[in-house]
Design a protein around this motif. Structure first.
Motif, PDB file in Angstrom:
ATOM      1  N   THR A 239       0.828  -1.200   0.000  1.00  0.00           N
ATOM      2  CA  THR A 239       0.000   0.000   0.000  1.00  0.00           C
ATOM      3  C   THR A 239       0.865   1.254   0.000  1.00  0.00           C
ATOM      4  O   THR A 239       2.084   1.197   0.246  1.00  0.00           O
ATOM      5  CB  THR A 239      -0.912   0.023   1.238  1.00  0.00           C
ATOM      6  OG1 THR A 239      -0.084   0.169   2.412  1.00  0.00           O
ATOM      7  CG2 THR A 239      -1.726  -1.254   1.335  1.00  0.00           C
ATOM      8  N   ALA A 240       0.213   2.388  -0.228  1.00  0.00           N
ATOM      9  CA  ALA A 240       0.917   3.664  -0.151  1.00  0.00           C
ATOM     10  C   ALA A 240       1.495   3.872   1.239  1.00  0.00           C
ATOM     11  O   ALA A 240       2.617   4.365   1.401  1.00  0.00           O
ATOM     12  CB  ALA A 240      -0.031   4.807  -0.522  1.00  0.00           C
ATOM     13  N   ALA A 241       0.742   3.498   2.256  1.00  0.00           N
ATOM     14  CA  ALA A 241       1.228   3.643   3.637  1.00  0.00           C
ATOM     15  C   ALA A 241       2.482   2.814   3.870  1.00  0.00           C
ATOM     16  O   ALA A 241       3.399   3.249   4.584  1.00  0.00           O
ATOM     17  CB  ALA A 241       0.130   3.250   4.621  1.00  0.00           C
ATOM     18  N   ASP A 242       2.550   1.629   3.264  1.00  0.00           N
ATOM     19  CA  ASP A 242       3.743   0.793   3.408  1.00  0.00           C
ATOM     20  C   ASP A 242       4.972   1.497   2.853  1.00  0.00           C
ATOM     21  O   ASP A 242       6.070   1.433   3.441  1.00  0.00           O
ATOM     22  CB  ASP A 242       3.555  -0.536   2.669  1.00  0.00           C
ATOM     23  CG  ASP A 242       2.497  -1.421   3.295  1.00  0.00           C
ATOM     24  OD1 ASP A 242       2.294  -1.333   4.522  1.00  0.00           O
ATOM     25  OD2 ASP A 242       1.864  -2.189   2.542  1.00  0.00           O
ATOM     26  N   LEU A 243       4.820   2.151   1.713  1.00  0.00           N
ATOM     27  CA  LEU A 243       5.949   2.813   1.067  1.00  0.00           C
ATOM     28  C   LEU A 243       6.360   4.100   1.774  1.00  0.00           C
ATOM     29  O   LEU A 243       7.457   4.611   1.531  1.00  0.00           O
ATOM     30  CB  LEU A 243       5.601   3.138  -0.393  1.00  0.00           C
ATOM     31  CG  LEU A 243       5.397   1.937  -1.323  1.00  0.00           C
ATOM     32  CD1 LEU A 243       4.884   2.410  -2.675  1.00  0.00           C
ATOM     33  CD2 LEU A 243       6.690   1.151  -1.494  1.00  0.00           C
ATOM     34  N   LEU A 244       5.497   4.610   2.645  1.00  0.00           N
ATOM     35  CA  LEU A 244       5.758   5.893   3.294  1.00  0.00           C
ATOM     36  C   LEU A 244       5.988   5.764   4.797  1.00  0.00           C
ATOM     37  O   LEU A 244       5.997   6.765   5.519  1.00  0.00           O
ATOM     38  CB  LEU A 244       4.583   6.852   3.034  1.00  0.00           C
ATOM     39  CG  LEU A 244       4.323   7.185   1.561  1.00  0.00           C
ATOM     40  CD1 LEU A 244       3.041   8.007   1.415  1.00  0.00           C
ATOM     41  CD2 LEU A 244       5.505   7.955   0.969  1.00  0.00           C
ATOM     42  N   THR A 245       6.222   4.550   5.267  1.00  0.00           N
ATOM     43  CA  THR A 245       6.479   4.338   6.695  1.00  0.00           C
ATOM     44  C   THR A 245       7.843   4.923   7.075  1.00  0.00           C
ATOM     45  O   THR A 245       8.859   4.620   6.451  1.00  0.00           O
ATOM     46  CB  THR A 245       6.454   2.840   7.030  1.00  0.00           C
ATOM     47  OG1 THR A 245       5.185   2.304   6.662  1.00  0.00           O
ATOM     48  CG2 THR A 245       6.697   2.608   8.515  1.00  0.00           C
ATOM     49  N   ILE A 246       7.870   5.743   8.117  1.00  0.00           N
ATOM     50  CA  ILE A 246       9.113   6.379   8.542  1.00  0.00           C
ATOM     51  C   ILE A 246       9.983   5.348   9.265  1.00  0.00           C
ATOM     52  O   ILE A 246       9.525   4.685  10.199  1.00  0.00           O
ATOM     53  CB  ILE A 246       8.845   7.570   9.482  1.00  0.00           C
ATOM     54  CG1 ILE A 246       7.804   8.508   8.864  1.00  0.00           C
ATOM     55  CG2 ILE A 246      10.151   8.319   9.766  1.00  0.00           C
ATOM     56  CD1 ILE A 246       8.198   9.069   7.526  1.00  0.00           C
ATOM     57  N   PRO A 247      11.246   5.195   8.861  1.00  0.00           N
ATOM     58  CA  PRO A 247      12.109   4.207   9.518  1.00  0.00           C
ATOM     59  C   PRO A 247      12.510   4.640  10.925  1.00  0.00           C
ATOM     60  O   PRO A 247      12.592   5.832  11.225  1.00  0.00           O
ATOM     61  CB  PRO A 247      13.330   4.149   8.596  1.00  0.00           C
ATOM     62  CG  PRO A 247      13.349   5.462   7.898  1.00  0.00           C
ATOM     63  CD  PRO A 247      11.910   5.870   7.737  1.00  0.00           C
ATOM     64  N   ASN A 248      12.761   3.657  11.758  1.00  0.00           N
ATOM     65  CA  ASN A 248      13.232   3.898  13.118  1.00  0.00           C
ATOM     66  C   ASN A 248      14.747   3.817  13.170  1.00  0.00           C
ATOM     67  O   ASN A 248      15.376   3.146  12.352  1.00  0.00           O
ATOM     68  CB  ASN A 248      12.630   2.862  14.076  1.00  0.00           C
ATOM     69  CG  ASN A 248      11.120   2.975  14.159  1.00  0.00           C
ATOM     70  OD1 ASN A 248      10.586   4.073  14.277  1.00  0.00           O
ATOM     71  ND2 ASN A 248      10.432   1.837  14.109  1.00  0.00           N
ATOM     72  N   GLY A 249      15.330   4.488  14.151  1.00  0.00           N
ATOM     73  CA  GLY A 249      16.775   4.425  14.304  1.00  0.00           C
ATOM     74  C   GLY A 249      17.290   5.564  15.148  1.00  0.00           C
ATOM     75  O   GLY A 249      16.514   6.320  15.761  1.00  0.00           O
ATOM     76  N   HIS A 250      18.602   5.707  15.173  1.00  0.00           N
ATOM     77  CA  HIS A 250      19.261   6.702  16.013  1.00  0.00           C
ATOM     78  C   HIS A 250      19.900   7.801  15.177  1.00  0.00           C
ATOM     79  O   HIS A 250      20.125   7.642  13.973  1.00  0.00           O
ATOM     80  CB  HIS A 250      20.347   6.028  16.857  1.00  0.00           C
ATOM     81  CG  HIS A 250      19.824   4.974  17.781  1.00  0.00           C
ATOM     82  ND1 HIS A 250      19.332   5.265  19.025  1.00  0.00           N
ATOM     83  CD2 HIS A 250      19.710   3.619  17.632  1.00  0.00           C
ATOM     84  CE1 HIS A 250      18.943   4.144  19.623  1.00  0.00           C
ATOM     85  NE2 HIS A 250      19.166   3.132  18.791  1.00  0.00           N
TER      86      HIS A 250
END
Length: 530
Positions: free
Chosen positions: A399-410
């Motif tokens: 989905t569009a939401a899948d492609l726009l998920t903000i990655p987690n990290g430091h």
């Protein structure tokens, strides 16, 4: 030379003979025709990019297009690949520098992509020398003698050659017609095609290309029209030219079906251009504080937005009978530290295992020393020439939401300083005419450097704090730059530092890290090359 197309502005004496042979009146007339026929549409498409960027700046997010839903819903397939492109399990990429061309064609991969774009600094000398090297390679006449006297020649079975011209956003200022500088894309494509199509035809091969920086299916349509025109001009059968489109922008990810459809007579697949894709994610949403990315080292391919991008590309390509090519692992062999080298090779092996198990039909490496590592993985898990017709994996649609998920990290102090260091070292090398540079045991090109400088801008613009609680602002960036310059002066000495271009690189990085977001570092720096 043709009076219709004035080129070059400043020929280099060391390549005057090459310019005369490569830029004959007929070749220049062909480039002129390309620019006159397609230049206006190219400018129009670049204007559409700007308009779309304004929509993103005002809060709109990309989505799958309603107007082309019929393309995604209908059943169709791209033209079958020619026999020599059925198996592309390992491809090596690099600039069209003479020694690199010979080593890459000899390395035992399946394809060498000669890159006039991200891994090449587009000095006039590099562009002309690169075209000459590719012509001699296609004629099987290329050779090179190192300063130490070592001889380099092609072996009996060189790999298949692809060429990546520069993107639609770039000009070639050394080549002008009545409208000004011609498109660098059309120059690179036109000079290569005009000089090489006949020798390739005689050998039973054809001109093959990688298309960079596409942002829409309309841009793919432009390239398809360029290919049609070129084929008709010289009497080649329609579909002789073949091209793989790089999906390296977030907007193109929403139009993969449409891009393949536009190129369906000429397509041999799509490629996950992961580094430009990450850069595009930062660039397209630069006006949004909710799209801040963690440090580069944490933006790995297992992050949901990248894993979704890979899954969508593979599913789309295989449904349409096209190759789904994997991306570049940035690691390179490390000769002086066996333990670190083993770790680097292991990371490459794991990356290639991820790709082949996901369903990719091939992958990229940046160094001949990594070909065997990648080849072993694909040989073990992909016994056939590709995976195009393997049963599709059952999973939920991307989905569009899948492609726009903000990655987690430091965001650590080390991550901040690495971005400063990488940006400065790459900019300095690019200004000296070298567009592919080993830094911190990784091969950096324009795409990876774009991530580093874009992150500095993003963190500065939105007042991000590193994990130790310190603010990233202009003063912190300036202090890090000055610390780097001081260390370089000690390392190189006053004389060596004066000959280098670190002072100019520092000016450019400070500019790229502050003020408004600049779209491409290559266009910002291009004026320094001439």
């Amino acid at each position: 030379m043709s009076s219709a197309l004035a080129t070059p502005i400043r020929p280099t004496s060391s390549h005057a003979d090459q310019e005369y042979k490569l830029l004959s009146p007929s070749v220049l007339d062909f480039v002129r025709e390309l620019d006159l026929k397609f230049g206006a549409e190219r400018v129009n498409l670049l204007s559409k990019r700007k308009a779309r960027q304004m929509e993103f700046d005002n809060g709109k997010l990309p989505d799958f297009l309603e107007s082309t839903a019929w393309i995604r819903a209908s059943e169709w397939r791209v033209a079958p690949p020619p026999a020599e492109l059925l198996d592309r399990r390992v491809e090596i990429t690099g600039p069209p520098e003479r020694k690199m061309v010979i080593n890459a064609l000899n390395c035992g991969a399946k394809v060498f992509m000669a890159d006039f774009e991200d891994s090449s600094s587009p000095t006039w000398e590099n562009c002309i020398a690169g075209q000459q090297s590719l012509y001699e390679a296609n004629c099987r006449q290329i050779s090179f003698t190192s300063p130490e006297g070592k001889q380099y020649r092609l072996n009996d079975q060189p790999v298949v050659l692809f060429v990546r011209p520069r993107g639609l956003h770039m000009d070639e200022v050394h080549c002008k017609d009545c409208h000004g500088a011609v498109s660098a894309s059309l120059f690179d494509f036109g000079v290569y095609f005009a000089n090489n199509y006949e020798v390739l035809r005689q050998r039973g091969s054809a001109p093959y290309f990688y298309i960079p920086k596409l942002e829409s299916h309309e841009e793919a349509r432009l390239w398809n029209n360029i290919f049609n025109f070129a084929e008709d001009k010289v009497g080649l059968k329609r579909g002789t030219i073949r091209a793989t489109a790089l999906i390296e922008t977030i907007t193109a990810a929403f139009e993969m079906d449409e891009i393949l459809y536009e190129l369906r007579e000429h397509s041999v697949g799509l490629n996950c251009g992961r580094w430009d894709y990450i850069f595009s994610f930062i660039k397209k949403f630069s006006a949004r504080p909710d799209f801040i990315l963690p440090q580069r080292g944490d933006v790995t391919m297992d992050q949901p937005f990248l894993a979704s991008y890979v899954r969508l590309l593979i599913d789309t390509c295989h449904r349409r009978g096209a190759h789904a090519m994997g991306g570049m692992a940035a690691q390179i062999p490390i000769k002086n530290d066996p333990e670190v080298n083993r770790e680097a090779i292991d990371r490459v092996r794991k990356d290639k295992l991820r790709e082949v198990m996901a369903g990719h039909d091939g992958t990229w490496v940046a160094h001949p020393g990594l070909v065997s590592t990648a080849m072993d993985v694909f040989n073990e898990y992909m016994p056939g020439p590709n995976q195009i017709d393997r049963p599709a994996t059952k999973h939920e649609p991307v989905t569009a939401a899948d492609l726009l998920t903000i990655p987690n990290g430091h965001i650590t102090d080390l991550g901040f300083r690495r971005n400063v260091d990488i940006s400065l070292m790459y900019l300095e090398s690019w200004l000296r005419g070298q567009g592919c540079v080993p830094i911190y045991n990784l091969m950096e090109d324009a795409a990876t450097a774009e991530i580093s400088r874009a992150q500095l801008w993003q963190w500065n613009h939105y007042g991000v704090h590193t994990d130790d609680g310190r603010l990233v602002d202009t003063e912190r960036i300036r202090a890090a730059i000055q610390s780097f310059l001081a260390d370089k002066k000690k390392e190189l000495g006053d004389g060596g530092f004066a000959k280098a271009k670190f002072s100019r690189a520092a000016e450019i990085l400070l500019m790229l890290s502050t003020g408004s977001f600049r779209e491409f570092l290559t266009t910002e720096l291009y004026g320094d090359l001439h």
